[in-house]
Scaffold this active site. Sequence first.
Site, PDB file in Angstrom:
ATOM      1  N   LEU A   1       0.814  -1.215   0.000  1.00  0.00           N
ATOM      2  CA  LEU A   1       0.000   0.000   0.000  1.00  0.00           C
ATOM      3  C   LEU A   1       0.847   1.265   0.000  1.00  0.00           C
ATOM      4  O   LEU A   1       0.503   2.249  -0.659  1.00  0.00           O
ATOM      5  CB  LEU A   1      -0.924   0.006   1.218  1.00  0.00           C
ATOM      6  CG  LEU A   1      -1.959  -1.113   1.303  1.00  0.00           C
ATOM      7  CD1 LEU A   1      -2.701  -1.046   2.629  1.00  0.00           C
ATOM      8  CD2 LEU A   1      -2.937  -1.029   0.148  1.00  0.00           C
TER       9      LEU A   1
ATOM     10  N   ASP B   1      11.359   3.703   4.220  1.00  0.00           N
ATOM     11  CA  ASP B   1      11.124   2.280   4.494  1.00  0.00           C
ATOM     12  C   ASP B   1      12.359   1.712   5.172  1.00  0.00           C
ATOM     13  O   ASP B   1      13.485   2.122   4.868  1.00  0.00           O
ATOM     14  CB  ASP B   1      10.822   1.499   3.212  1.00  0.00           C
ATOM     15  CG  ASP B   1      10.034   0.225   3.479  1.00  0.00           C
ATOM     16  OD1 ASP B   1       8.799   0.246   3.319  1.00  0.00           O
ATOM     17  OD2 ASP B   1      10.647  -0.788   3.866  1.00  0.00           O
TER      18      ASP B   1
ATOM     19  N   SER C   1      -5.004   3.294   9.936  1.00  0.00           N
ATOM     20  CA  SER C   1      -5.554   2.343  10.890  1.00  0.00           C
ATOM     21  C   SER C   1      -5.990   1.097  10.124  1.00  0.00           C
ATOM     22  O   SER C   1      -5.434   0.778   9.070  1.00  0.00           O
ATOM     23  CB  SER C   1      -6.721   2.985  11.656  1.00  0.00           C
ATOM     24  OG  SER C   1      -7.235   2.099  12.623  1.00  0.00           O
TER      25      SER C   1
ATOM     26  N   TYR D   1      -2.034  -6.014  17.285  1.00  0.00           N
ATOM     27  CA  TYR D   1      -2.318  -5.209  16.088  1.00  0.00           C
ATOM     28  C   TYR D   1      -3.627  -4.440  16.249  1.00  0.00           C
ATOM     29  O   TYR D   1      -3.707  -3.256  15.907  1.00  0.00           O
ATOM     30  CB  TYR D   1      -2.374  -6.159  14.897  1.00  0.00           C
ATOM     31  CG  TYR D   1      -2.516  -5.503  13.543  1.00  0.00           C
ATOM     32  CD1 TYR D   1      -1.477  -4.767  12.989  1.00  0.00           C
ATOM     33  CD2 TYR D   1      -3.681  -5.667  12.796  1.00  0.00           C
ATOM     34  CE1 TYR D   1      -1.597  -4.192  11.728  1.00  0.00           C
ATOM     35  CE2 TYR D   1      -3.813  -5.099  11.536  1.00  0.00           C
ATOM     36  CZ  TYR D   1      -2.772  -4.362  11.004  1.00  0.00           C
ATOM     37  OH  TYR D   1      -2.907  -3.794   9.757  1.00  0.00           O
TER      38      TYR D   1
ATOM     39  N   LYS E   1      -3.936  -0.375  16.205  1.00  0.00           N
ATOM     40  CA  LYS E   1      -4.730   0.299  15.178  1.00  0.00           C
ATOM     41  C   LYS E   1      -5.885   1.094  15.789  1.00  0.00           C
ATOM     42  O   LYS E   1      -6.268   2.141  15.252  1.00  0.00           O
ATOM     43  CB  LYS E   1      -5.251  -0.719  14.170  1.00  0.00           C
ATOM     44  CG  LYS E   1      -4.164  -1.298  13.270  1.00  0.00           C
ATOM     45  CD  LYS E   1      -3.440  -0.215  12.479  1.00  0.00           C
ATOM     46  CE  LYS E   1      -2.502  -0.768  11.431  1.00  0.00           C
ATOM     47  NZ  LYS E   1      -1.760   0.291  10.705  1.00  0.00           N
TER      48      LYS E   1
ATOM     49  N   THR F   1      -2.182  -7.852   0.320  1.00  0.00           N
ATOM     50  CA  THR F   1      -0.762  -7.528   0.434  1.00  0.00           C
ATOM     51  C   THR F   1      -0.055  -8.672   1.148  1.00  0.00           C
ATOM     52  O   THR F   1      -0.691  -9.637   1.571  1.00  0.00           O
ATOM     53  CB  THR F   1      -0.547  -6.230   1.240  1.00  0.00           C
ATOM     54  OG1 THR F   1      -0.911  -6.472   2.619  1.00  0.00           O
ATOM     55  CG2 THR F   1      -1.391  -5.080   0.684  1.00  0.00           C
TER      56      THR F   1
END
Length: 299
Positions: free
Chosen positions: A16, A35, A156, A169, A173, A203
Amino acid sequence: MLENTVQIVCGAGGGLGEETAVAMADHGATVVVNDLGVAVDGEGTDPEPAASTVERIEERGGEAMAHFGDVSDLEYTEQLVADTVDAYGAVHGDINFAGILRDSMVFNMDEAEWDAVVNVHLKGHFSLVRAVSRHWRERSKAEGGFDRQRSLTCVSSGVAAGNAGQSNYSAAKAGILGLMRTAARELHQYDVRVNAMWPTALTRMTEDLPDMEGVDEDSMGPQLVPAVPVFLASEAATDVNGVTLAIAGGNLSIVSDPERERTISKDVATEGRWTPEEIETRWDELTDGFETMRMDPGY
């Protein structure tokens, strides 16, 4: 939509983040590609993913710069903002896709699994919001405002609503949404908009999830997501602040903020405070037509 802007896109070495960085460049932005090049579980580092995204942007005629570092490091994010300003004179927008997964049921999750995920997602967002908002606040005060608004987009997930095996996670988020709503209130006076998005796409972080079984690239690929962050970073979103947008394939949604769904009241001055027995007695009145058992855990 983003001509003459400088956008920082974190976690842009793939998925993304990469697609968003490329789309922003296609819309005229100069893009700083951050990154750390880690694996899905956060292990290892590699400068190549960020460099690869920059190369892709440049091949399409855009301008970009790679920046290698850990967004959860507060000193690093200060340097990221400073280097961006040194190179291009300004920062107009920032979005953070950096993230990892270390899934485990809550009763099996160890401290390292919890800390690693919360650190990257939640602290990483705080670190970036803190660094760029400090810069914008100082610049706004010095210049008496900006020629255009600045934009922060937090990433999020629908998992903020809860998902078995992802308590770390989910918590991170959900925390990002609280951070976004507060920052939106604090920074609006400095011509800064803060919003969030819930992207759903195929992904490397989602390809093994049961919900993605049978999903193909055409219907749920990461290339379907960048319309939202490009819009939120643009002047078209001038009146959008403190909002969460969800995108999943062809579906675009506004996500509601937490709110009281229904209320029953009593006058505590004359009737006294609530007691557990009264709650039991009036429970059906409070929950009439409202499902309180949200799911069957199945285990």
